[in-house]
Design a protein around this motif. Structure first.
Motif, PDB file in Angstrom:
ATOM      1  N   ASP A 171       0.648  -1.269   0.021  1.00  0.00           N
ATOM      2  CA  ASP A 171       0.021   0.004  -0.134  1.00  0.00           C
ATOM      3  C   ASP A 171       0.850   1.315   0.075  1.00  0.00           C
ATOM      4  O   ASP A 171       0.206   2.275   0.061  1.00  0.00           O
ATOM      5  N   GLY A 172       2.275   1.046  -0.249  1.00  0.00           N
ATOM      6  CA  GLY A 172       3.003   2.163  -0.072  1.00  0.00           C
ATOM      7  C   GLY A 172       3.554   2.578   1.071  1.00  0.00           C
ATOM      8  O   GLY A 172       4.388   3.746   0.977  1.00  0.00           O
ATOM      9  N   ARG A 173       3.317   2.038   2.191  1.00  0.00           N
ATOM     10  CA  ARG A 173       3.783   2.492   3.500  1.00  0.00           C
ATOM     11  C   ARG A 173       5.263   2.166   3.690  1.00  0.00           C
ATOM     12  O   ARG A 173       5.678   0.903   3.392  1.00  0.00           O
ATOM     13  N   SER A 174       6.127   3.273   3.656  1.00  0.00           N
ATOM     14  CA  SER A 174       7.727   2.850   3.696  1.00  0.00           C
ATOM     15  C   SER A 174       7.994   2.267   5.166  1.00  0.00           C
ATOM     16  O   SER A 174       7.706   2.805   6.199  1.00  0.00           O
ATOM     17  N   LEU A 175       8.828   1.112   4.942  1.00  0.00           N
ATOM     18  CA  LEU A 175       9.360   0.508   6.200  1.00  0.00           C
ATOM     19  C   LEU A 175      10.725   0.881   6.429  1.00  0.00           C
ATOM     20  O   LEU A 175      11.102   0.708   7.475  1.00  0.00           O
ATOM     21  N   ARG A 176      11.492   1.109   5.322  1.00  0.00           N
ATOM     22  CA  ARG A 176      12.721   1.352   5.347  1.00  0.00           C
ATOM     23  C   ARG A 176      13.377   1.902   4.095  1.00  0.00           C
ATOM     24  O   ARG A 176      13.186   1.560   3.181  1.00  0.00           O
ATOM     25  N   ILE A 177      14.395   2.901   4.383  1.00  0.00           N
ATOM     26  CA  ILE A 177      15.114   3.710   3.065  1.00  0.00           C
ATOM     27  C   ILE A 177      16.468   3.690   3.653  1.00  0.00           C
ATOM     28  O   ILE A 177      17.159   3.899   4.971  1.00  0.00           O
ATOM     29  N   ALA A 178      17.364   3.291   2.798  1.00  0.00           N
ATOM     30  CA  ALA A 178      18.681   3.460   2.843  1.00  0.00           C
ATOM     31  C   ALA A 178      19.531   4.360   1.763  1.00  0.00           C
ATOM     32  O   ALA A 178      19.140   3.959   0.876  1.00  0.00           O
ATOM     33  N   VAL A 179      20.503   4.718   2.060  1.00  0.00           N
ATOM     34  CA  VAL A 179      21.453   5.433   1.102  1.00  0.00           C
ATOM     35  C   VAL A 179      22.741   5.041   1.346  1.00  0.00           C
ATOM     36  O   VAL A 179      23.400   5.294   2.637  1.00  0.00           O
ATOM     37  N   THR A 180      23.829   4.573   0.611  1.00  0.00           N
ATOM     38  CA  THR A 180      24.750   3.851   0.648  1.00  0.00           C
ATOM     39  C   THR A 180      25.897   4.676  -0.275  1.00  0.00           C
ATOM     40  O   THR A 180      25.543   4.913  -1.525  1.00  0.00           O
ATOM     41  N   SER A 181      26.866   5.235   0.172  1.00  0.00           N
ATOM     42  CA  SER A 181      27.719   5.738  -0.806  1.00  0.00           C
ATOM     43  C   SER A 181      29.265   4.937  -0.785  1.00  0.00           C
ATOM     44  O   SER A 181      29.781   4.587   0.488  1.00  0.00           O
ATOM     45  N   PHE A 182      29.892   4.786  -1.948  1.00  0.00           N
ATOM     46  CA  PHE A 182      31.171   3.992  -1.722  1.00  0.00           C
ATOM     47  C   PHE A 182      32.301   4.740  -2.167  1.00  0.00           C
ATOM     48  O   PHE A 182      32.240   5.919  -3.013  1.00  0.00           O
ATOM     49  N   SER A 183      33.479   4.267  -1.391  1.00  0.00           N
ATOM     50  CA  SER A 183      34.618   5.257  -1.838  1.00  0.00           C
ATOM     51  C   SER A 183      35.375   5.041  -3.130  1.00  0.00           C
ATOM     52  O   SER A 183      35.002   3.922  -3.768  1.00  0.00           O
ATOM     53  N   ALA A 184      36.405   5.881  -3.245  1.00  0.00           N
ATOM     54  CA  ALA A 184      37.262   5.591  -4.457  1.00  0.00           C
ATOM     55  C   ALA A 184      38.046   4.238  -4.297  1.00  0.00           C
ATOM     56  O   ALA A 184      38.212   3.511  -5.434  1.00  0.00           O
TER      57      ALA A 184
END
Length: 247
Positions: A143-156
């Motif tokens: 139904d669109g209810r957000s459970l979890r959101i993640a942002v990952t950034s990687f190094s050079a």
């Protein structure tokens, strides 16, 4: 305007060029860069990635379709290779080693080549506004209810030493699905020892919590940073990982 065709490398092994492109793409399917069921990048992206024409890519995809490892429908082409055995444990599941508690959750993950959040750039020792591979993950109920959101950034360092991650740069358009479930396995396969530190903080007076994971290697070089926000009232964090035996 005349259409230009990318310069294609000469054939050196007697096989048509599209056969060699099909072989290279099959290698990426086998090593998990493109997991089973995931949609393949478009012909334009693949042509740039392999430095060939789109017609060569079409012929290569047709070879894989005839071999049963790629299928095409109205949504595009996707990998059909079987996954690993069910009893085979996933090690250090990405992102942040947490598996969904809701069996009906729908996951979506994409990658983009862009400047990471400022705090990520600092943690990864990147110059301000220097682009890198940024992975975004969202898990939600039907139904669109957000459970979890993640942002990952990687190094050079991670992108330079882990070939499977580096390959994503050419198709990191922010829209193409990209499940990097094996990211930690790829790092270990590249000879990197993973040291990770997780910190969990509550977000104000809400039921949400933030999990921040920082991963560095045996030389104290940063590899990635992930920030995961979870509605702790609706979802549970279950950390599950397997470490190899010393040998």
């Amino acid at each position: 305007m005349a259409r230009t065709t990318p310069h294609e490398p000469p054939q050196t092994d007697g096989r048509p060029l599209y056969w060699r492109v099909a072989s290279l793409l099959l290698d990426e399917l086998h090593d998990g860069s493109i997991p089973p069921g995931e949609r393949l990048p478009g012909e334009r992206h693949l042509a740039r990635h392999f430095e060939v024409s789109r017609e060569t890519v079409r012929q290569a995809l047709e070879v894989l379709r005839r071999g049963g490892v790629v299928a095409t429908d109205r949504r595009g082409s996707h990998a059909t290779l079987p996954g690993g055995p069910v009893e085979e444990p996933a090690s250090l599941t990405f992102p942040v080693g947490a598996r969904p508690a809701d069996p009906w959750a729908v996951d979506r993950a994409t990658v983009a080549w862009e400047a990471p959040p400022p705090e990520h750039a600092t943690a990864l020792r990147l110059a301000p506004r220097r682009p890198t591979l940024v992975h975004r993950y969202r898990s939600a109920t039907p139904d669109g209810r957000s459970l979890r959101i993640a942002v990952t950034s990687f190094s050079a360092v991670a992108l330079a030493e882990v070939a499977e991650l580096g390959r994503y740069r050419d198709r990191a358009d922010g829209a193409t699905p990209a499940q990097l479930r094996r990211a930690y396995d790829w790092m270990r396969k590249a000879g990197l020892t993973l040291h990770h530190r997780d910190s969990i903080t509550q977000l104000g007076d809400t039921s949400a919590v933030r999990v921040t994971r920082r991963v560095h290697d045996q030389y104290a070089r940063p590899l990635e940073i992930t920030e995961l926000v979870v509605d702790a009232e609706q979802d549970a964090l279950v950390y599950e990982f397997t470490l190899p035996a010393a040998g």
